[in-house]
Design a protein around this motif. Structure first.
Motif, PDB file in Angstrom:
ATOM      1  N   ALA A 155       0.808  -1.231   0.000  1.00  0.00           N
ATOM      2  CA  ALA A 155       0.000   0.000   0.000  1.00  0.00           C
ATOM      3  C   ALA A 155       0.837   1.276   0.000  1.00  0.00           C
ATOM      4  O   ALA A 155       0.287   2.360  -0.112  1.00  0.00           O
ATOM      5  CB  ALA A 155      -0.935   0.003   1.207  1.00  0.00           C
TER       6      ALA A 155
ATOM      7  N   LYS B  99      -0.311   4.642  -1.685  1.00  0.00           N
ATOM      8  CA  LYS B  99      -0.815   4.247  -3.007  1.00  0.00           C
ATOM      9  C   LYS B  99      -2.315   3.921  -2.912  1.00  0.00           C
ATOM     10  O   LYS B  99      -2.870   3.823  -1.815  1.00  0.00           O
ATOM     11  CB  LYS B  99      -0.081   2.993  -3.486  1.00  0.00           C
ATOM     12  CG  LYS B  99       1.432   3.128  -3.511  1.00  0.00           C
ATOM     13  CD  LYS B  99       2.088   1.998  -4.289  1.00  0.00           C
ATOM     14  CE  LYS B  99       2.009   0.665  -3.587  1.00  0.00           C
ATOM     15  NZ  LYS B  99       2.708  -0.402  -4.317  1.00  0.00           N
ATOM     16  N   ASP B 100      -2.906   3.712  -4.072  1.00  0.00           N
ATOM     17  CA  ASP B 100      -4.332   3.381  -4.105  1.00  0.00           C
ATOM     18  C   ASP B 100      -4.585   1.882  -4.140  1.00  0.00           C
ATOM     19  O   ASP B 100      -5.721   1.445  -4.313  1.00  0.00           O
ATOM     20  CB  ASP B 100      -5.003   4.035  -5.328  1.00  0.00           C
ATOM     21  CG  ASP B 100      -5.213   5.529  -5.131  1.00  0.00           C
ATOM     22  OD1 ASP B 100      -5.126   5.996  -3.976  1.00  0.00           O
ATOM     23  OD2 ASP B 100      -5.473   6.218  -6.139  1.00  0.00           O
ATOM     24  N   SER B 101      -3.530   1.072  -4.019  1.00  0.00           N
ATOM     25  CA  SER B 101      -3.766  -0.374  -4.122  1.00  0.00           C
ATOM     26  C   SER B 101      -4.280  -0.945  -2.804  1.00  0.00           C
ATOM     27  O   SER B 101      -3.872  -0.520  -1.722  1.00  0.00           O
ATOM     28  CB  SER B 101      -2.503  -1.102  -4.567  1.00  0.00           C
ATOM     29  OG  SER B 101      -1.403  -0.576  -3.894  1.00  0.00           O
TER      30      SER B 101
ATOM     31  N   THR C   4      -5.052  -4.727  -0.885  1.00  0.00           N
ATOM     32  CA  THR C   4      -4.854  -6.177  -0.946  1.00  0.00           C
ATOM     33  C   THR C   4      -5.496  -6.788   0.296  1.00  0.00           C
ATOM     34  O   THR C   4      -5.647  -6.122   1.320  1.00  0.00           O
ATOM     35  CB  THR C   4      -3.359  -6.571  -0.952  1.00  0.00           C
ATOM     36  OG1 THR C   4      -2.763  -6.106   0.266  1.00  0.00           O
ATOM     37  CG2 THR C   4      -2.615  -5.968  -2.130  1.00  0.00           C
TER      38      THR C   4
ATOM     39  N   LYS D 168      -6.808  -8.426  -4.860  1.00  0.00           N
ATOM     40  CA  LYS D 168      -6.122  -7.149  -5.126  1.00  0.00           C
ATOM     41  C   LYS D 168      -7.027  -6.233  -5.936  1.00  0.00           C
ATOM     42  O   LYS D 168      -7.784  -6.715  -6.776  1.00  0.00           O
ATOM     43  CB  LYS D 168      -4.869  -7.383  -5.998  1.00  0.00           C
ATOM     44  CG  LYS D 168      -3.767  -8.131  -5.326  1.00  0.00           C
ATOM     45  CD  LYS D 168      -2.567  -8.230  -6.260  1.00  0.00           C
ATOM     46  CE  LYS D 168      -1.709  -9.398  -5.845  1.00  0.00           C
ATOM     47  NZ  LYS D 168      -0.539  -9.620  -6.624  1.00  0.00           N
TER      48      LYS D 168
ATOM     49  N   THR E  59      -7.417  -1.716  -7.246  1.00  0.00           N
ATOM     50  CA  THR E  59      -7.081  -0.303  -7.079  1.00  0.00           C
ATOM     51  C   THR E  59      -8.343   0.409  -6.624  1.00  0.00           C
ATOM     52  O   THR E  59      -9.405   0.220  -7.213  1.00  0.00           O
ATOM     53  CB  THR E  59      -6.597   0.292  -8.422  1.00  0.00           C
ATOM     54  OG1 THR E  59      -5.414  -0.390  -8.797  1.00  0.00           O
ATOM     55  CG2 THR E  59      -6.329   1.783  -8.302  1.00  0.00           C
TER      56      THR E  59
ATOM     57  N   VAL F 211      -9.537   4.103  -6.162  1.00  0.00           N
ATOM     58  CA  VAL F 211      -9.089   5.451  -6.486  1.00  0.00           C
ATOM     59  C   VAL F 211      -9.239   6.362  -5.261  1.00  0.00           C
ATOM     60  O   VAL F 211     -10.294   6.408  -4.630  1.00  0.00           O
ATOM     61  CB  VAL F 211      -9.882   6.005  -7.698  1.00  0.00           C
ATOM     62  CG1 VAL F 211      -9.527   7.468  -7.947  1.00  0.00           C
ATOM     63  CG2 VAL F 211      -9.598   5.159  -8.932  1.00  0.00           C
TER      64      VAL F 211
ATOM     65  N   LYS G  15      -7.874   6.035  -2.319  1.00  0.00           N
ATOM     66  CA  LYS G  15      -7.700   5.416  -0.997  1.00  0.00           C
ATOM     67  C   LYS G  15      -6.429   5.950  -0.324  1.00  0.00           C
ATOM     68  O   LYS G  15      -6.426   6.259   0.869  1.00  0.00           O
ATOM     69  CB  LYS G  15      -7.621   3.883  -1.100  1.00  0.00           C
ATOM     70  CG  LYS G  15      -7.423   3.222   0.274  1.00  0.00           C
ATOM     71  CD  LYS G  15      -7.487   1.709   0.205  1.00  0.00           C
ATOM     72  CE  LYS G  15      -6.229   1.066  -0.292  1.00  0.00           C
ATOM     73  NZ  LYS G  15      -5.125   1.021   0.691  1.00  0.00           N
TER      74      LYS G  15
END
Ligand code: UDP
Length: 238
Positions: free
Chosen positions: A12, A29-31, A33, A40, A42, A44, A46
């Motif tokens: 993240a 980041k916007d990922s 998990t 997983k 994305t 937007v 986050k």
């Protein structure tokens, strides 16, 4: 202060060196998990909300005397932090039984135990972050018993501070995870992040989940939940 090379990329966040060896930049980041990387996506923005929420929570803890790695929020996605060496133990605090503990022990999610529960898990993705106890942590050479004592004391204080902060904005702090790191002069301080990625947060009135479980369990309205937590904390002027 200048941003230099990428030191580390996690699920993240990214961590960058700066021209000060004692300081790093953490980029959210916007990922998303879950389930040890099996799920997983994305989400937007986050990272923007997690950065903002974690910054407010770390400031609140620092104001109350908890020593943390957080220095300042630089922009929408970046924080300036003290460089630490992360101790690879997740310290999980449970005020209400949920998630893996409910499943593992066959307890109905939402049960409030008579005592606060603290779990340790060993941060090793390839092993699935197994639960460990104090003796394991010491035998693995991760910490000493004295360091664990300090970590437990600070963690309980963090729980008290965050429980009452969230309570004041109508949210139950169900459980959360923290990580600690060692500074170059050997101090153990709070590090990593505290956000809806790392906490379970339930609306006090409706019970609605306002955290990463919306993603884990496909409940929808994931970013709306992060935004709601951000909005409520902001209302306190943090
Ligand atoms: N948690 C976390 N990172 C992890 C594991 C757990 O931030 O690698 C947080 C999680 O968001 C929740 C709390 O710790 O707020 C307790 O999680 P649990 O052990 O129930 O695991 P999960 O149900 O997330 O698998």
């Amino acid at each position: 202060m200048e941003q230099l090379e990428l030191l580390y990329e996690g699920k993240a966040k990214q961590v960058f060196a700066t021209d000060d060896p004692e300081r790093i930049i953490i980029r959210y980041k916007d990922s998303a998990t879950a389930y040890n990387n099996l799920k997983k996506a994305t989400i937007v923005n986050k990272g923007v909300f997690s950065n903002d929420i974690s910054s407010m929570l770390f400031r609140h803890l620092a104001d109350a005397g908890v020593e943390t790695h957080f220095i300042e929020r630089l922009n929408e996605r970046d924080q300036l932090c003290r460089r630490v060496s992360i101790i690879p133990i997740e310290i999980i605090v449970r005020n209400i039984v949920a998630g893996s503990m409910a499943q593992r022990l066959g307890i109905v999610e939402g049960t409030r135990p008579s005592n606060t529960i603290v779990d340790l898990s060993y941060k090793r993705d390839e092993l699935g972050d197994p639960l460990i106890n104090d003796d394991h942590a010491v035998a693995l050479g991760l910490v000493t018993y004295d360091e664990l004592k300090q970590i437990y004391a600070v963690t309980r204080r963090i729980n008290d501070l965050l429980e009452s902060l969230f309570d004041s904005v109508g949210i139950t702090l169900v459980d959360f995870k923290v990580e600690f790191g060692r500074t170059s002069d050997g101090r153990i301080i709070l590090a990593d992040e505290i956000s809806p990625d790392t906490c379970r947060l339930w609306d006090k009135q409706t019970g609605e989940k306002l955290d990463k479980d919306r993603f884990r369990r496909d409940l929808g309205k994931v970013i709306e939940a992060y935004e709601e937590i951000d909005r409520r904390l902001k209302s306190l002027g943090k």
